[in-house]
Design a protein around this motif. Structure first.
Motif, PDB file in Angstrom:
ATOM      1  N   ARG A 140       3.755   7.838  -3.646  1.00 55.05           N
ATOM      2  CA  ARG A 140       3.008   8.777  -4.469  1.00 55.05           C
ATOM      3  C   ARG A 140       1.513   8.460  -4.384  1.00 55.05           C
ATOM      4  O   ARG A 140       1.115   7.313  -4.195  1.00 55.05           O
ATOM      5  N   ARG A 141       0.693   9.486  -4.536  1.00 54.14           N
ATOM      6  CA  ARG A 141      -0.760   9.285  -4.538  1.00 54.14           C
ATOM      7  C   ARG A 141      -1.170   8.669  -5.870  1.00 54.14           C
ATOM      8  O   ARG A 141      -0.987   9.273  -6.924  1.00 54.14           O
ATOM      9  N   LEU A 142      -1.734   7.472  -5.805  1.00 50.91           N
ATOM     10  CA  LEU A 142      -2.118   6.722  -6.990  1.00 50.91           C
ATOM     11  C   LEU A 142      -3.629   6.579  -7.067  1.00 50.91           C
ATOM     12  O   LEU A 142      -4.345   6.856  -6.100  1.00 50.91           O
ATOM     13  N   LYS A 143      -4.101   6.134  -8.232  1.00 48.61           N
ATOM     14  CA  LYS A 143      -5.532   5.888  -8.392  1.00 48.61           C
ATOM     15  C   LYS A 143      -5.992   4.813  -7.425  1.00 48.61           C
ATOM     16  O   LYS A 143      -7.083   4.874  -6.862  1.00 48.61           O
ATOM     17  N   SER A 144      -5.176   3.790  -7.237  1.00 47.47           N
ATOM     18  CA  SER A 144      -5.454   2.738  -6.264  1.00 47.47           C
ATOM     19  C   SER A 144      -4.159   2.360  -5.560  1.00 47.47           C
ATOM     20  O   SER A 144      -3.118   2.207  -6.209  1.00 47.47           O
ATOM     21  N   HIS A 145      -4.223   2.226  -4.252  1.00 43.40           N
ATOM     22  CA  HIS A 145      -3.042   1.831  -3.482  1.00 43.40           C
ATOM     23  C   HIS A 145      -3.058   0.334  -3.170  1.00 43.40           C
ATOM     24  O   HIS A 145      -2.211  -0.146  -2.431  1.00 43.40           O
ATOM     25  N   PHE A 146      -4.035  -0.388  -3.730  1.00 40.25           N
ATOM     26  CA  PHE A 146      -4.065  -1.849  -3.667  1.00 40.25           C
ATOM     27  C   PHE A 146      -3.535  -2.362  -4.999  1.00 40.25           C
ATOM     28  O   PHE A 146      -4.150  -2.153  -6.049  1.00 40.25           O
ATOM     29  N   ILE A 147      -2.381  -3.024  -4.972  1.00 35.37           N
ATOM     30  CA  ILE A 147      -1.716  -3.464  -6.198  1.00 35.37           C
ATOM     31  C   ILE A 147      -1.552  -4.977  -6.158  1.00 35.37           C
ATOM     32  O   ILE A 147      -1.152  -5.533  -5.132  1.00 35.37           O
ATOM     33  N   THR A 148      -1.870  -5.621  -7.261  1.00 35.26           N
ATOM     34  CA  THR A 148      -1.666  -7.064  -7.398  1.00 35.26           C
ATOM     35  C   THR A 148      -0.634  -7.315  -8.480  1.00 35.26           C
ATOM     36  O   THR A 148      -0.820  -6.894  -9.632  1.00 35.26           O
ATOM     37  N   LEU A 149       0.454  -7.973  -8.129  1.00 40.83           N
ATOM     38  CA  LEU A 149       1.501  -8.307  -9.089  1.00 40.83           C
ATOM     39  C   LEU A 149       1.229  -9.672  -9.711  1.00 40.83           C
ATOM     40  O   LEU A 149       0.604 -10.535  -9.082  1.00 40.83           O
ATOM     41  N   PRO A 150       1.690  -9.913 -10.941  1.00 42.69           N
ATOM     42  CA  PRO A 150       1.427 -11.196 -11.612  1.00 42.69           C
ATOM     43  C   PRO A 150       2.001 -12.405 -10.879  1.00 42.69           C
ATOM     44  O   PRO A 150       1.589 -13.531 -11.137  1.00 42.69           O
ATOM     45  N   CYS A 151       2.945 -12.182  -9.966  1.00 42.41           N
ATOM     46  CA  CYS A 151       3.578 -13.295  -9.264  1.00 42.41           C
ATOM     47  C   CYS A 151       2.726 -13.812  -8.103  1.00 42.41           C
ATOM     48  O   CYS A 151       3.173 -14.672  -7.349  1.00 42.41           O
ATOM     49  N   GLY A 152       1.492 -13.306  -7.949  1.00 41.96           N
ATOM     50  CA  GLY A 152       0.635 -13.771  -6.872  1.00 41.96           C
ATOM     51  C   GLY A 152       0.887 -13.073  -5.553  1.00 41.96           C
ATOM     52  O   GLY A 152       0.691 -13.661  -4.486  1.00 41.96           O
ATOM     53  N   VAL A 153       1.309 -11.806  -5.613  1.00 43.83           N
ATOM     54  CA  VAL A 153       1.592 -11.017  -4.418  1.00 43.83           C
ATOM     55  C   VAL A 153       0.730  -9.755  -4.442  1.00 43.83           C
ATOM     56  O   VAL A 153       0.633  -9.074  -5.469  1.00 43.83           O
ATOM     57  N   ASP A 154       0.119  -9.450  -3.318  1.00 42.65           N
ATOM     58  CA  ASP A 154      -0.652  -8.215  -3.154  1.00 42.65           C
ATOM     59  C   ASP A 154       0.174  -7.195  -2.406  1.00 42.65           C
ATOM     60  O   ASP A 154       0.879  -7.529  -1.444  1.00 42.65           O
ATOM     61  N   LEU A 155       0.058  -5.933  -2.812  1.00 42.85           N
ATOM     62  CA  LEU A 155       0.738  -4.827  -2.142  1.00 42.85           C
ATOM     63  C   LEU A 155      -0.293  -3.807  -1.680  1.00 42.85           C
ATOM     64  O   LEU A 155      -1.248  -3.519  -2.398  1.00 42.85           O
ATOM     65  N   ILE A 156      -0.107  -3.289  -0.490  1.00 43.44           N
ATOM     66  CA  ILE A 156      -0.887  -2.149  -0.015  1.00 43.44           C
ATOM     67  C   ILE A 156       0.110  -1.043   0.305  1.00 43.44           C
ATOM     68  O   ILE A 156       0.901  -1.157   1.241  1.00 43.44           O
ATOM     69  N   LEU A 157       0.073   0.031  -0.494  1.00 44.52           N
ATOM     70  CA  LEU A 157       1.001   1.135  -0.310  1.00 44.52           C
ATOM     71  C   LEU A 157       0.361   2.178   0.597  1.00 44.52           C
ATOM     72  O   LEU A 157      -0.411   3.028   0.141  1.00 44.52           O
ATOM     73  N   GLY A 158       0.650   2.115   1.881  1.00 41.28           N
ATOM     74  CA  GLY A 158       0.123   3.096   2.807  1.00 41.28           C
ATOM     75  C   GLY A 158       0.805   4.436   2.609  1.00 41.28           C
ATOM     76  O   GLY A 158       2.038   4.504   2.512  1.00 41.28           O
ATOM     77  N   LEU A 159       0.029   5.508   2.540  1.00 36.35           N
ATOM     78  CA  LEU A 159       0.606   6.830   2.342  1.00 36.35           C
ATOM     79  C   LEU A 159       1.462   7.270   3.525  1.00 36.35           C
ATOM     80  O   LEU A 159       2.178   8.269   3.427  1.00 36.35           O
ATOM     81  N   ASN A 160       1.377   6.538   4.629  1.00 38.58           N
ATOM     82  CA  ASN A 160       2.199   6.861   5.794  1.00 38.58           C
ATOM     83  C   ASN A 160       3.566   6.177   5.760  1.00 38.58           C
ATOM     84  O   ASN A 160       4.321   6.250   6.723  1.00 38.58           O
ATOM     85  N   GLY A 161       3.892   5.497   4.661  1.00 37.15           N
ATOM     86  CA  GLY A 161       5.203   4.868   4.528  1.00 37.15           C
ATOM     87  C   GLY A 161       5.249   3.422   4.964  1.00 37.15           C
ATOM     88  O   GLY A 161       6.294   2.784   4.874  1.00 37.15           O
ATOM     89  N   TYR A 162       4.133   2.872   5.438  1.00 38.12           N
ATOM     90  CA  TYR A 162       4.048   1.456   5.789  1.00 38.12           C
ATOM     91  C   TYR A 162       3.459   0.691   4.601  1.00 38.12           C
ATOM     92  O   TYR A 162       2.377   1.035   4.123  1.00 38.12           O
ATOM     93  N   ILE A 163       4.169  -0.327   4.149  1.00 42.94           N
ATOM     94  CA  ILE A 163       3.753  -1.112   2.982  1.00 42.94           C
ATOM     95  C   ILE A 163       3.526  -2.552   3.416  1.00 42.94           C
ATOM     96  O   ILE A 163       4.380  -3.150   4.077  1.00 42.94           O
ATOM     97  N   TRP A 164       2.386  -3.114   3.021  1.00 43.66           N
ATOM     98  CA  TRP A 164       2.065  -4.490   3.360  1.00 43.66           C
ATOM     99  C   TRP A 164       2.230  -5.360   2.115  1.00 43.66           C
ATOM    100  O   TRP A 164       1.637  -5.097   1.072  1.00 43.66           O
TER     101      TRP A 164
END
Length: 286
Positions: free
Chosen positions: A169-193
């Motif tokens: 989904r289109r979000l305000k930010s596609h760079f997400i930081t979880l409290p467990c010390g993990v970063d997520l990048i949600l690519g709109l093309n279906g590739y997630i880092w």
């Protein structure tokens, strides 16, 4: 299936299959993924029915990514060409990253020289992963990317997960930081880092631009707890993707908290029973 206004209440999702009638009401207009036969709007693909005002469309479950200018994408370098790189971005055609669209040593805005072209493989080479933004489109429809922001560029310290683009989904930010010390990048093309957390002051600020670090191919040291957290988050995304659950920052956080509460191993999440329980729990919380 004959739908009216009440069937499109906010937050509802309806699945359809090819050839299934959606509505015969003249109040609706047909959109992508539909056709009209005998004054009925009929689905031409399998997917979810979406409505924008009076426009009815079907978003395909399995489809290639359709890019738009400004989209954040994660891609893989497939070829190094003169003054450009070709990038697999899960679209119909490989994307293009021009040498003039990346940050280079010695100043972000300086002109690209012949010496830079000779050193292109020191910046990106075949197999490298990167996060970029869709800048424009060429005449043949190929998308042009850029990595001029210091938040974009080569990806390290993590792993790539692939899900259907329709789930992002289109979000305000596609760079997400979880409290467990993990970063997520949600690519709109279906590739997630999914990667180790990078401190904010290491990501931003032009003075912090270090070409050797930005374009390095060597991963940092990652402790066992962070490795386990990355693996747990990756397995959660795989489960949600397999169950075709749309991904958002709040949903991923709820799913991670539920997984931690179970006190099971990282591999246990891949068991079908636990995966089904995870999806049910996340649906109940939302």
């Amino acid at each position: 299936m004959v739908l009216d206004d009440e069937d499109f209440a906010e937050g509802t999702q309806k699945l359809t299959c090819p050839g299934e009638p959606i509505t015969s009401s003249h109040a609706f207009m047909r959109g992508h993924g539909t056709y009209v036969d005998n004054e009925e709007v009929i689905a031409s693909v399998a997917g979810t029915i979406e409505r924008v005002n009076k426009l009815i469309s079907v978003r395909a479950i399995r489809a290639r990514y359709s890019p738009e200018v400004g989209d954040l994408v994660v891609g893989r370098i497939t070829e190094v060409q003169p003054r450009r790189w070709k990038v697999d971005a899960n679209s119909r055609q490989d994307a293009v990253l021009m040498l003039s669209s990346v940050n280079l040593p010695g100043g972000v805005q300086r002109r690209k020289l012949e010496s830079d072209e000779l050193q292109m493989r020191t910046f990106f080479e075949e197999g490298d992963l990167l996060v970029a933004e869709v800048q424009a489109f060429f005449a043949d429809g190929v998308m042009s990317l850029h990595t001029r922001s210091l938040r974009y560029g080569k990806l390290r310290n993590g792993q790539l997960i692939t899900v259907p683009p329709a789930l992002i989904r289109r979000l305000k930010s596609h760079f997400i930081t979880l409290p467990c010390g993990v970063d997520l990048i949600l690519g709109l093309n279906g590739y997630i880092w999914v990667s180790k957390h990078l401190k904010q002051n290491e990501q931003e600020g032009e003075d912090a631009f270090d070409a050797e670090a930005v374009y390095s191919n060597r991963n940092d040291d990652i402790d066992d707890a962070t490795r386990a957290a990355i693996s747990r988050v990756s397995n959660i995304i795989r489960i949600l993707g397999a169950h075709f659950v749309p991904l958002t920052d709040t949903l991923l956080l709820d799913a991670y908290e539920w997984a931690v509460e179970q006190e099971g191993g990282v591999k246990d999440l891949l068991n079908s029973d636990i995966g089904d329980a995870l999806v049910s729990a996340v649906a109940a919380r939302s």
